[in-house]
Design an enzyme around this catalytic site. Structure first.
Site, PDB file in Angstrom:
ATOM      1  N   HIS A 176       0.804  -1.230   0.000  1.00  0.00           N
ATOM      2  CA  HIS A 176       0.000   0.000   0.000  1.00  0.00           C
ATOM      3  C   HIS A 176       0.828   1.267   0.000  1.00  0.00           C
ATOM      4  O   HIS A 176       0.644   2.152   0.831  1.00  0.00           O
ATOM      5  CB  HIS A 176      -0.944   0.007   1.211  1.00  0.00           C
ATOM      6  CG  HIS A 176      -2.158  -0.833   1.002  1.00  0.00           C
ATOM      7  ND1 HIS A 176      -3.057  -0.615  -0.014  1.00  0.00           N
ATOM      8  CD2 HIS A 176      -2.617  -1.910   1.674  1.00  0.00           C
ATOM      9  CE1 HIS A 176      -4.006  -1.529   0.028  1.00  0.00           C
ATOM     10  NE2 HIS A 176      -3.772  -2.335   1.041  1.00  0.00           N
ATOM     11  N   HIS A 236      -6.409  -3.923  -5.218  1.00  0.00           N
ATOM     12  CA  HIS A 236      -6.140  -2.507  -5.453  1.00  0.00           C
ATOM     13  C   HIS A 236      -5.449  -2.251  -6.783  1.00  0.00           C
ATOM     14  O   HIS A 236      -5.247  -1.092  -7.154  1.00  0.00           O
ATOM     15  CB  HIS A 236      -5.308  -1.919  -4.309  1.00  0.00           C
ATOM     16  CG  HIS A 236      -6.152  -1.509  -3.146  1.00  0.00           C
ATOM     17  ND1 HIS A 236      -6.536  -0.210  -2.926  1.00  0.00           N
ATOM     18  CD2 HIS A 236      -6.728  -2.227  -2.159  1.00  0.00           C
ATOM     19  CE1 HIS A 236      -7.290  -0.147  -1.841  1.00  0.00           C
ATOM     20  NE2 HIS A 236      -7.418  -1.356  -1.348  1.00  0.00           N
ATOM     21  N   HIS A 466      -4.406  -9.193   1.950  1.00  0.00           N
ATOM     22  CA  HIS A 466      -5.721  -8.555   1.849  1.00  0.00           C
ATOM     23  C   HIS A 466      -6.287  -8.031   3.167  1.00  0.00           C
ATOM     24  O   HIS A 466      -7.080  -7.107   3.184  1.00  0.00           O
ATOM     25  CB  HIS A 466      -6.714  -9.563   1.235  1.00  0.00           C
ATOM     26  CG  HIS A 466      -7.981  -8.957   0.702  1.00  0.00           C
ATOM     27  ND1 HIS A 466      -8.041  -7.763   0.024  1.00  0.00           N
ATOM     28  CD2 HIS A 466      -9.254  -9.396   0.746  1.00  0.00           C
ATOM     29  CE1 HIS A 466      -9.282  -7.508  -0.316  1.00  0.00           C
ATOM     30  NE2 HIS A 466     -10.047  -8.474   0.107  1.00  0.00           N
ATOM     31  N   ASP A 670     -13.452  29.637  -6.318  1.00  0.00           N
ATOM     32  CA  ASP A 670     -13.106  30.435  -7.491  1.00  0.00           C
ATOM     33  C   ASP A 670     -13.278  29.587  -8.734  1.00  0.00           C
ATOM     34  O   ASP A 670     -12.652  28.573  -8.860  1.00  0.00           O
ATOM     35  CB  ASP A 670     -11.630  30.836  -7.418  1.00  0.00           C
ATOM     36  CG  ASP A 670     -11.467  32.221  -6.873  1.00  0.00           C
ATOM     37  OD1 ASP A 670     -12.464  32.949  -6.834  1.00  0.00           O
ATOM     38  OD2 ASP A 670     -10.346  32.541  -6.481  1.00  0.00           O
TER      39      ASP A 670
END
Lengths: 694, 200
Positions: A176, A236, A466, A670
């Protein structure tokens, strides 16, 4: 304790003293342990509820698919744009669109230079560069990705590794984006080399800040030592997941210009990652798990690159809908497409009663229905990631039937389930196999499923990742399944250790310092944010216990109410002292408690608190949706698109927002004169800036 | 959950929890699950049960209402009790299953009694201080590492090596390798009061 006199009584004295100290100390340790576990619980429940959010997002898209009949072509365009992302490209197109040769590396660039074929020196250079926080130039990244893709395409779906006793195989779990953990593994265990094999079991990216660096390093080693380095795909390594969990955002900050190309390339590299690794025909390594239908033969044969995202192909809920159609038409329209093939996933065909013509006129209705059905089918087929290398838009089964008549004709659905199960499943202690409702994909599989599976294929052992584990690893199912997780401090510093596994050796542990209070702080901060996001629901719940409208409730009722709203399954009574500061006679003034929470969270005073609450609660969903709409990942969407998205979103989520509310929102940002919103700015404005305590 | 409750009276002399000879005039009536606003003794017991269940579930790894018997000591202590090891074992013996696990219903039953009886009260601060002082032969305010290890691993309810090492890591002053027990005790007391003040 008595006075000191004879040696005997002295000994007796110290004995008693020892008992007391030990008693007292053990109590202290027990409390620490309890705090540690509670903190862990908090993180886990929040994480899983986040994953549930992801699933809700998919339900949202399904809902759109099923219910929304675009009234204008513009609207239809808009909706279909939401779904069509991550198409797979033909080789030539890919090379053209994601070309790197035209990218010049300026002289001012001080980072590492890559040339192909890669050599061990390149790897060392990269490691050193990343340690010094340098970046690899986009040109080299793209080049690397192209080469990686070429290499991965040759690999089978299941990699085979063999060891002799002298050779080591090290298996690493989820990383990760935590580069430091990878460095630590290399430092402790050594770099990949001809005598040191590595298997990386997926989830290289997302959440951590250095996903790109990890991928570059892993791919580099993969190309240098193709026989020794093996990568498995994780859940992932998936475009839809990346959109949500930060990988995409990370890329666009690295290179505004080239970020898009790099992202496109990654989509086309991830889908070519092998799905599993088999060591010595005995140990199977997969990212998630298995199910009772997992079929290794099927897995070996499917075309894995078709599944750019495993999450997009969602099964329609058809049971409640078919009868209606049959009643109206007398025949079932479901399940067949224009080509008459059965392979398309079954569609739900729910006529929207508000928009359907008057049902009294059955002829008109059925005509309208057929039209809607056709539109739905078209949209659905576009979702199916069908590679554009196919000359016509064929469904998978027809491709197979053209190629090889003897091949078993699996449906697209079956193949998809195989891949989904491998990437998303979790083991459970109970026997059996059931849907993994917590994650929304894959299964929960029991020890009996494991037993049967290992038996069927003569395997000894399963290694998977996992799931984050406090110690970095965990055995289950009679030590037949090992979970290995390499990203330490996944939730917060001190939350968990990372680990890697060495074949033929006892499991090795990485130790990181665990600082309980720091982790706790982080967990409770996250929890307070969640509480704030449910303010209105909480007030309603509290009021139901406060019949006399005193503004106070008992702490016991507080706990019950909070659980009924948040549904995280947490031990609220144990957590209460950290969440509720002041009480009087065991009663809590709930309104002021909620106000305190709000004060903590509110970052911009001029935005109404209810709106803020809505945004916070749905923040990550909003982000994901916005990113999907920004198809070219340019960071700009038009004002109109923004409004439309918001309307769709709020109607699905049952949020009441006036047009004024939306305008107020926009006014605080903006946006430049041409009507485009830089929605990164917008998201930043509302993003809660998390500051780690120093 | 069955409601096969034994009726227990408050009693200060800690017996073995033998209930059969105490069923004279019960002062507590234990009712089944109470809903709504809690008030009075029924509500109190319901609240205690919820707290016990919560603590239990934190250690229930598989969410099947069982915990490993070896964690029972931890759970009891985190509910505010200060049993020694012998007392933990005694309690465990009553509820442990042959496979080493403990079921929630049994734990709940036994633990509710414990809490209502206010058994295993905290050790007062001054008592702990005296205990440390007893190990400090020369009364100099600190204990050497060697002495500490000797007393705690050879006497009393002996520490395991792991427990000893864990304690030393935090407790010892690294420069002098001694334990300044006043500071240490104060430090741990402060840590404790920050979290989980458990009031019956």
């Amino acid at each position: 304790l008595g006075t000191l006199s004879s040696p005997n009584s002295l000994r007796g004295l110290t004995f008693k003293a020892a008992v007391l100290i030990q008693q007292w100390y053990r109590r202290h340790v027990a409390r620490l342990e309890m705090r540690r576990r509670c903190t862990w619980r908090i993180f886990q429940s929040i994480e899983y509820s986040c994953e549930q959010d992801q699933i809700k997002l998919h339900n949202f898209f399904s809902y759109l698919m099923d219910q929304f009949t675009p009234s204008s072509s513009k609207e239809r365009d808009f909706i279909s744009r939401m779904f069509i992302s991550g198409e797979s490209y033909k080789e030539a197109e890919l090379e053209k669109y994601c070309d790197y040769e035209s990218i010049e590396v300026p002289d001012s660039y001080t980072g590492p230079h890559l040339s192909f074929p890669l050599l061990p020196d390149h790897a060392t250079a990269l490691l050193e560069a990343f340690q010094q926080k340098q970046q690899l130039h986009a040109r080299y990244v793209l080049n690397l990705l192209h080469e990686t893709r070429k290499h991965l395409k040759q690999l089978p779906n299941i990699s085979h590794v063999s060891t002799c006793y002298s050779e080591e195989v090290t298996v690493c779990g989820d990383l990760h984006g935590q580069l430091d953990d990878l460095f630590l593994i290399f430092y402790k265990n050594g770099l990949p080399s001809p005598s040191k094999s590595y298997v990386f079991n997926g989830d290289f990216v997302d959440r951590g800040k250095q996903s790109l660096e990890i991928l570059v390093i892993l791919f580099t080693f993969l190309l240098i030592y193709p026989k020794e380095v093996h990568l498995n795909r994780g859940n992932h390594e998936d475009h839809m997941v990346n959109l949500r969990y930060g990988f995409c955002a990370g890329l666009s900050t690295i290179s505004r210009v080239h970020g898009k190309k790099i992202l496109r390339m990654f989509q086309n590299v991830f889908c070519w990652l092998p799905l599993a690794t088999l060591i010595d025909q005995k140990v199977l390594i997969i990212h998630g798990g298995i199910s009772d239908t997992t079929d290794l033969e099927m897995l070996e044969k499917i075309q894995r690159d078709k599944f750019i995202s495993v999450l997009r192909l969602k099964k329609r809920k058809e049971s409640s809908r078919k009868p209606q159609i049959e009643a109206v038409n007398g025949e079932s329209e479901a399940g067949t497409d224009a080509a008459g093939n059965e392979a398309a996933p079954r569609l739900s065909l729910q006529p929207q009663s508000a928009q359907a013509p008057n049902t009294a006129n059955r002829l008109e209705f059925s005509r309208w229905l057929r039209q809607t059905v056709q539109e739905q089918i078209d949209t659905c087929r576009r979702l199916m990631d069908i590679s554009e290398s196919e000359p016509e838009e064929l469904t998978y089964s027809s491709v197979v039937s053209l190629k090889d008549v003897d091949e078993p004709c699996w449906t697209r659905q079956e193949e998809w389930k195989q891949v989904l199960d491998i990437l998303w499943s979790d083991p459970m202690p109970q026997e059996g196999c059931r849907e993994n409702k917590v994650r929304g994909g894959g299964c929960y599989f029991g020890p009996d499923v494991t037993e049967k599976f290992l038996d069927k294929y003569s395997l000894q052992f399963l290694i998977r990742s996992h799931e984050c584990k406090q110690e970095g690893y965990e055995f289950c199912h009679n030590r037949k399944v090992l979970t290995i997780f390499s990203a330490s401090n996944y939730y917060e510093i001190g939350s968990n250790r990372g680990a890697y596994y060495q074949a033929n050796k006892t499991a090795h542990m990485l130790t990181m310092t665990q600082r309980i209070s720091r982790v706790e702080e982080s967990a409770f901060r996250a929890l307070r944010e969640k509480l704030f996001a449910h303010t209105s629901a909480l007030i309603t719940a509290f009021r139901s216990y406060d019949g006399d409208n005193t503004g106070k409730i008992t702490l016991s009722n507080w706990a019950t109410a909070v659980e009924s709203v948040l549904r995280l399954g947490l031990p609220w009574r144990m957590l209460r002292p950290q969440l509720v500061r002041s009480t009087e006679d065991g009663m809590l003034e709930y309104k002021s408690w909620l106000d305190d929470l709000a004060m903590e969270q509110r970052s911009q005073e001029h935005i109404q608190s209810s709106l803020l609450e809505v945004i916070y609660r749905n923040r990550s969903n909003l982000e994901t949706i916005f990113r999907i709409i920004d198809r070219d990942h340019s960071g700009l969407i038009s004002f109109e698109e923004f409004q439309q998205t918001w309307k769709l979103f709020s109607s699905h989520m049952n949020i009441e927002l006036t047009d004024d509310g939306i305008n107020d929102l926009v006014r605080s940002i903006d946006f430049n004169k041409d009507g485009n919103i830089d929605f990164n700015e917008f998201l930043e404005a509302f993003r809660l800036v998390k500051q780690r305590p120093s | 959950m069955e409601h096969d409750w034994k009726i227990v009276q408050q009693s200060s002399d800690l017996g073995e929890g033998k209930v059969s000879d105490r069923t004279k005039a019960p002062s507590w009536r234990i009712a089944p699950k109470v809903s709504g606003c809690s008030s009075g003794t029924d509500g109190l017991i319901a609240e205690i049960e919820k707290k016990i269940t919560e603590a239990f579930e934190v250690f229930d790894r598989e969410s099947n209402k069982t915990v490993d018997g070896r964690e029972i000591g931890c759970i009891i202590r985190s509910l505010g009790c200060f049993p020694n090891e012998a007392e933990v074992q005694e309690l465990l013996a009553k509820i442990e299953e042959p496979d080493g696990f403990v079921h929630l219903e049994n734990f709940l039953r036994v633990m509710t009694e414990v809490l209502l009886d206010r058994r295993f009260q905290p050790i007062p601060e001054d008592v702990i201080l005296h205990a440390f002082e007893a190990l400090d032969e020369n009364k100099c305010g600190y204990i050497t590492k060697e002495d500490l290890v000797k007393h705690l691993t050879e006497e009393g309810e002996r520490f395991t090596q792991e427990e000893m090492e864990d304690m030393l890591v935090v407790a010892l002053d690294p420069e002098t390798n001694t334990l300044h027990y006043r500071d240490y005790r104060t430090k741990l007391v402060v840590d404790e009061t920050k979290t989980f003040p458990f009031n019956v």
